[in-house]
Write a protein that holds these residues in place. Sequence first.
Motif, PDB file in Angstrom:
ATOM      1  N   CYS A  99       6.452   9.884   1.789  1.00 12.98           N
ATOM      2  CA  CYS A  99       6.008   8.761   0.952  1.00 12.98           C
ATOM      3  C   CYS A  99       6.300   7.461   1.691  1.00 12.98           C
ATOM      4  N   CYS A 100       5.269   6.619   1.846  1.00 13.66           N
ATOM      5  CA  CYS A 100       5.402   5.371   2.616  1.00 13.66           C
ATOM      6  C   CYS A 100       4.905   4.189   1.770  1.00 13.66           C
ATOM      7  N   ARG A 101       5.608   3.049   1.920  1.00 13.83           N
ATOM      8  CA  ARG A 101       5.134   1.778   1.355  1.00 13.83           C
ATOM      9  C   ARG A 101       4.966   0.809   2.517  1.00 13.83           C
ATOM     10  N   TYR A 102       3.777   0.238   2.574  1.00 15.50           N
ATOM     11  CA  TYR A 102       3.459  -0.672   3.681  1.00 15.50           C
ATOM     12  C   TYR A 102       3.307  -2.085   3.141  1.00 15.50           C
ATOM     13  N   ARG A 103       4.069  -3.032   3.772  1.00 17.85           N
ATOM     14  CA  ARG A 103       3.990  -4.457   3.412  1.00 17.85           C
ATOM     15  C   ARG A 103       3.196  -5.175   4.494  1.00 17.85           C
ATOM     16  N   GLY A 162       0.256  12.432  -9.994  1.00 15.04           N
ATOM     17  CA  GLY A 162       0.165  11.455 -11.075  1.00 15.04           C
ATOM     18  C   GLY A 162       1.486  10.719 -11.286  1.00 15.04           C
ATOM     19  N   ALA A 163       2.597  11.479 -11.262  1.00 16.78           N
ATOM     20  CA  ALA A 163       3.914  10.847 -11.410  1.00 16.78           C
ATOM     21  C   ALA A 163       4.208   9.922 -10.241  1.00 16.78           C
ATOM     22  N   LEU A 164       3.841  10.371  -9.037  1.00 12.14           N
ATOM     23  CA  LEU A 164       4.089   9.551  -7.838  1.00 12.14           C
ATOM     24  C   LEU A 164       3.333   8.233  -7.932  1.00 12.14           C
ATOM     25  N   ARG A 165       2.091   8.276  -8.328  1.00 10.07           N
ATOM     26  CA  ARG A 165       1.306   7.044  -8.444  1.00 10.07           C
ATOM     27  C   ARG A 165       1.911   6.095  -9.479  1.00 10.07           C
ATOM     28  N   GLY A 166       2.293   6.685 -10.625  1.00  8.72           N
ATOM     29  CA  GLY A 166       2.859   5.833 -11.674  1.00  8.72           C
ATOM     30  C   GLY A 166       4.143   5.160 -11.240  1.00  8.72           C
ATOM     31  N   MET A 167       5.063   5.928 -10.606  1.00  6.04           N
ATOM     32  CA  MET A 167       6.334   5.342 -10.174  1.00  6.04           C
ATOM     33  C   MET A 167       6.123   4.335  -9.056  1.00  6.04           C
ATOM     34  N   ALA A 168       5.166   4.603  -8.163  1.00  7.51           N
ATOM     35  CA  ALA A 168       4.903   3.651  -7.086  1.00  7.51           C
ATOM     36  C   ALA A 168       4.353   2.345  -7.646  1.00  7.51           C
ATOM     37  N   MET A 169       3.462   2.426  -8.641  1.00  2.12           N
ATOM     38  CA  MET A 169       2.925   1.209  -9.242  1.00  2.12           C
ATOM     39  C   MET A 169       4.012   0.416  -9.939  1.00  2.12           C
ATOM     40  N   ALA A 170       5.062   1.106 -10.414  1.00  6.38           N
ATOM     41  CA  ALA A 170       6.176   0.426 -11.090  1.00  6.38           C
ATOM     42  C   ALA A 170       7.164  -0.173 -10.103  1.00  6.38           C
ATOM     43  N   GLY A 171       6.936  -0.017  -8.795  1.00  7.43           N
ATOM     44  CA  GLY A 171       7.792  -0.631  -7.784  1.00  7.43           C
ATOM     45  C   GLY A 171       8.901   0.262  -7.261  1.00  7.43           C
ATOM     46  N   THR A 172       8.909   1.547  -7.599  1.00 11.41           N
ATOM     47  CA  THR A 172       9.961   2.455  -7.133  1.00 11.41           C
ATOM     48  C   THR A 172       9.868   2.623  -5.628  1.00 11.41           C
ATOM     49  N   ARG A 173      11.004   2.509  -4.955  1.00 15.66           N
ATOM     50  CA  ARG A 173      11.037   2.644  -3.504  1.00 15.66           C
ATOM     51  C   ARG A 173      10.918   4.116  -3.102  1.00 15.66           C
ATOM     52  N   PRO A 174      10.478   4.412  -1.895  1.00 17.05           N
ATOM     53  CA  PRO A 174      10.196   5.798  -1.488  1.00 17.05           C
ATOM     54  C   PRO A 174      11.337   6.776  -1.696  1.00 17.05           C
ATOM     55  N   THR A 212       0.845  -1.197   0.000  1.00 16.56           N
ATOM     56  CA  THR A 212       0.000   0.000   0.000  1.00 16.56           C
ATOM     57  C   THR A 212       0.876   1.241   0.000  1.00 16.56           C
ATOM     58  N   LEU A 213       0.520   2.216  -0.824  1.00 19.76           N
ATOM     59  CA  LEU A 213       1.179   3.515  -0.844  1.00 19.76           C
ATOM     60  C   LEU A 213       0.395   4.483   0.032  1.00 19.76           C
ATOM     61  N   LEU A 214       1.080   5.159   0.949  1.00 20.42           N
ATOM     62  CA  LEU A 214       0.512   6.236   1.758  1.00 20.42           C
ATOM     63  C   LEU A 214       1.356   7.480   1.533  1.00 20.42           C
ATOM     64  N   THR A 215       0.706   8.580   1.208  1.00 25.15           N
ATOM     65  CA  THR A 215       1.477   9.792   0.953  1.00 25.15           C
ATOM     66  C   THR A 215       0.647  11.030   1.251  1.00 25.15           C
ATOM     67  N   VAL A 216       1.329  12.054   1.728  1.00 28.23           N
ATOM     68  CA  VAL A 216       0.771  13.404   1.811  1.00 28.23           C
ATOM     69  C   VAL A 216       1.867  14.357   1.356  1.00 28.23           C
ATOM     70  N   GLY A 217       1.480  15.511   0.840  1.00 21.32           N
ATOM     71  CA  GLY A 217       2.476  16.476   0.392  1.00 21.32           C
ATOM     72  C   GLY A 217       1.840  17.824   0.122  1.00 21.32           C
TER      73      GLY A 217
END
Length: 470
Positions: free
Chosen positions: A348-352, A312-324, A289-294
């Motif tokens: 920017c946070c990624r939760y496993r 939009g760029a953040l969502r795309g890169m996160a879906m591609a697996g880019t780390r925070p 899960t991606l969690l973000t505020v900015g």
Amino acid sequence: MPPHVSADSQADQPPLRGTVDALITQTRRLRGEMDAVRRDARAGTADLQGRWQRALCDLALHQLDDLDQHLAQLRDGPPPVPVASPADRAGARHGSLLSRVGSAEWNLLTDEATWSGELYGILGRNPAAPPLTLDELPSLVHDEDRARLTAMVTDCLIDAKPIDGEFRILRRDGAVRTVHMMGEPVLHADGSTASMWAVLRDVSELRRSQRTVSETRDSLQRQRHLAQTEHRLAAELQEAVLPPWRGSLRLPRQGPGRLDVSAGRLPSAAGPLMGGAWYDALELPGDETLLTVGDLTGHGIAVASGAATLLGALRGMAMAGTRPAQLLSWLSQLLDTTVEPALGSAVCCRYRPGTRTLTWAQAGHPAPLLFRNGTGRALAAPDGVLLGATPNAGYGQAEETLQAGDLLLLHTEGLLPRQHGAAVTGRLLGLAPRLCGARTAQDGLRTLVDEFGGTEREATACVLIARIVS
């Protein structure tokens, strides 16, 4: 020759002198009060609305000056034709043309014209020169207005219609003045037109003030319309940027360690004009899960558009697996290369969910707050500068293991007016008992809204709450 009579009925007797004196006193008292209002307006703001208010004050003063002079002339009667020296005449020309009123009569039977001394000053004529006849009068009038004057005079002489109109004159000194003319025919005993009399007034300054008021009002209306349009477009744009979900959200949709997520915006005191604040929660491949505020600095359409681009760029890169950390680095480069460079902050946070591990990075942004067992703390922040602040900026990355029942709070700056950093963190951590007692993320969000929703903050703030439910 039978005496001439006015085309109207016999005029009433002029008002008593005492009555006119009382009106003059009231007018001058009102003028003093209006002048005080004008001084206050001039000491106010320098925006368009302030200029419009000052223009209205100037117009009102012009009209009061005009009224004062007219009443004085009514009280004192018509002035004699002056025999002035050239110096006196020059001084009169630079006097108050606004309130000067002159009169004239054109005798159609003898072809004689009689002008008052003031009329010479209004029309810029030498008092020693003979007055102009009706045929000669148009020679002073602006080319575009001659037809209007001719029509007024013709209607008066032939159809006995009163004259009430304005035209521009070209004075010998090169000045263009606006003159208001009122008059009527004087009838012979047999009903034919014997002469025409008129009162002429220089209204140039009055009309200039009215134009200033009108132009400033129109500019103010256009400015308000543009501002309303910008408010609406910015609000619509940012509404489009909002995540498609509302209320609460469970991510991932299946499996253990899921997050109960709720988020929202706390509006600014300035109204509906939104800036560049955002929040988002997005399910990623692999049940992460991606969690973000900015937030981007500034407000309006350009900033809201910039926030939409970044998110939009953040969502795309996160879906591609880019780390925070790498994600923020690329966002910073993107912001630095835009046509209108800006600064921004983000977390920017990624939760496993399988290991309940939170991997996160920040760019000049408040660290997430973790609430557990009735207390709260700020997570130790890795290095990170503002987005767009430095070319090729590098960002650190941190990990935190969460537990069931933990509550994670992400927020933007501006949550409290004129408070930043530790002061805001302290206020939020003081809510630990209530936030830890919240059964859902939505309950936690209500707690924040109850606490800070009525605050008159300078900019829109975003908050996001994620609670580990299993």
